[in-house]
Scaffold this motif. Structure first.
Motif, mmCIF file in Angstrom:
data_model
loop_
_atom_site.group_PDB
_atom_site.id
_atom_site.type_symbol
_atom_site.label_atom_id
_atom_site.label_comp_id
_atom_site.label_asym_id
_atom_site.label_seq_id
_atom_site.Cartn_x
_atom_site.Cartn_y
_atom_site.Cartn_z
ATOM 1 N N LYS A 125 11.839 -58.643 77.415
ATOM 2 C CA LYS A 125 12.883 -58.176 76.483
ATOM 3 C C LYS A 125 13.817 -59.334 76.108
ATOM 4 O O LYS A 125 14.215 -59.457 74.945
ATOM 5 N N ALA A 126 14.156 -60.167 77.075
ATOM 6 C CA ALA A 126 15.011 -61.318 76.787
ATOM 7 C C ALA A 126 14.298 -62.286 75.844
ATOM 8 O O ALA A 126 14.925 -62.844 74.935
ATOM 9 N N ALA A 127 12.991 -62.465 76.021
ATOM 10 C CA ALA A 127 12.229 -63.349 75.136
ATOM 11 C C ALA A 127 12.217 -62.799 73.715
ATOM 12 O O ALA A 127 12.365 -63.550 72.745
ATOM 13 N N LYS A 128 12.042 -61.488 73.575
ATOM 14 C CA LYS A 128 12.075 -60.876 72.234
ATOM 15 C C LYS A 128 13.446 -61.064 71.601
ATOM 16 O O LYS A 128 13.550 -61.369 70.412
ATOM 17 N N PHE A 129 14.500 -60.863 72.406
ATOM 18 C CA PHE A 129 15.848 -61.022 71.880
ATOM 19 C C PHE A 129 16.103 -62.465 71.458
ATOM 20 O O PHE A 129 16.682 -62.720 70.392
ATOM 21 N N LEU A 130 15.656 -63.415 72.268
ATOM 22 C CA LEU A 130 15.835 -64.826 71.918
ATOM 23 C C LEU A 130 15.033 -65.184 70.674
ATOM 24 O O LEU A 130 15.496 -65.977 69.841
ATOM 25 N N ASN A 131 13.857 -64.618 70.523
ATOM 26 C CA ASN A 131 13.055 -64.844 69.330
ATOM 27 C C ASN A 131 13.774 -64.284 68.098
ATOM 28 O O ASN A 131 13.806 -64.912 67.039
ATOM 29 N N PHE A 132 14.378 -63.089 68.241
ATOM 30 C CA PHE A 132 15.153 -62.487 67.159
ATOM 31 C C PHE A 132 16.337 -63.388 66.792
ATOM 32 O O PHE A 132 16.589 -63.650 65.606
#
Length: 162
Positions: A125-132
């Motif tokens: 989830k943190a990786a998705k947020f950082l990608n966003f």
């Protein structure tokens, strides 16, 4: 029996025990090799250090019990101990211990996976947020660059007119 013969028999029994101990320790190296695959270089290095340690152990035994004199029945006793252990115990010991340790490691690995599953979810989830955030920053960066380009062009126009 005379005291000398008893001492020699005790020394012979100790050399048999030394052979058993040497083979037992080498079985632990074999168990390690079954659990973790080794390349030939590491196998050779392990064997080299193992046999140096065994040589030192045998020398210490000879020094303490026989004043450092090598007697052939000592070598024979160690060989008898090694053959005895290898024929009767070694095969079963290596198989049983490597299987037990493998099962324990598998069980611990499964527990670690279960414990770390929430952490894995959190990291994804943190990786998705950082990608966003990365995409948003790129858009904002492009917007700022365009605005700065327009401002620089306007400044050049104003400076050229004067």
């Amino acid at each position: 029996m005379s005291q000398d013969i008893i001492q020699e028999l005790t020394f012979f029994a100790h050399s048999i025990c030394m052979g058993v101990v040497i083979t037992f320790v080498y079985d632990w190296i074999l168990i390690l090799r079954k659990l973790i695959k080794h390349k030939i270089f590491w196998i050779s290095l392990e064997d080299f250090f193992f046999w140096i340690a065994c040589g030192l152990g045998v020398f210490y035994m000879l020094y303490k019990e026989n004043n450092g004199v090598l007697r052939w029945f000592t070598v024979l006793g160690a060989m008898i101990g090694m053959i005895f252990y290898k024929c009767l115990i070694s095969k079963f010991f290596v198989h049983i211990m490597s299987t037990c340790i493998y099962k324990i490691m598998w069980f611990l690995f499964r527990i670690i996976q279960i414990v770390l599953k929430p952490l894995k979810w959190l990291v994804s989830k943190a990786a998705k947020f950082l990608n966003f955030l990365k995409k948003k920053i790129k858009k904002y960066e492009k917007f700022i660059k365009n605005k700065l380009t327009v401002c620089i062009k306007m400044l050049k126009i104003v400076l050229c007119k004067r």
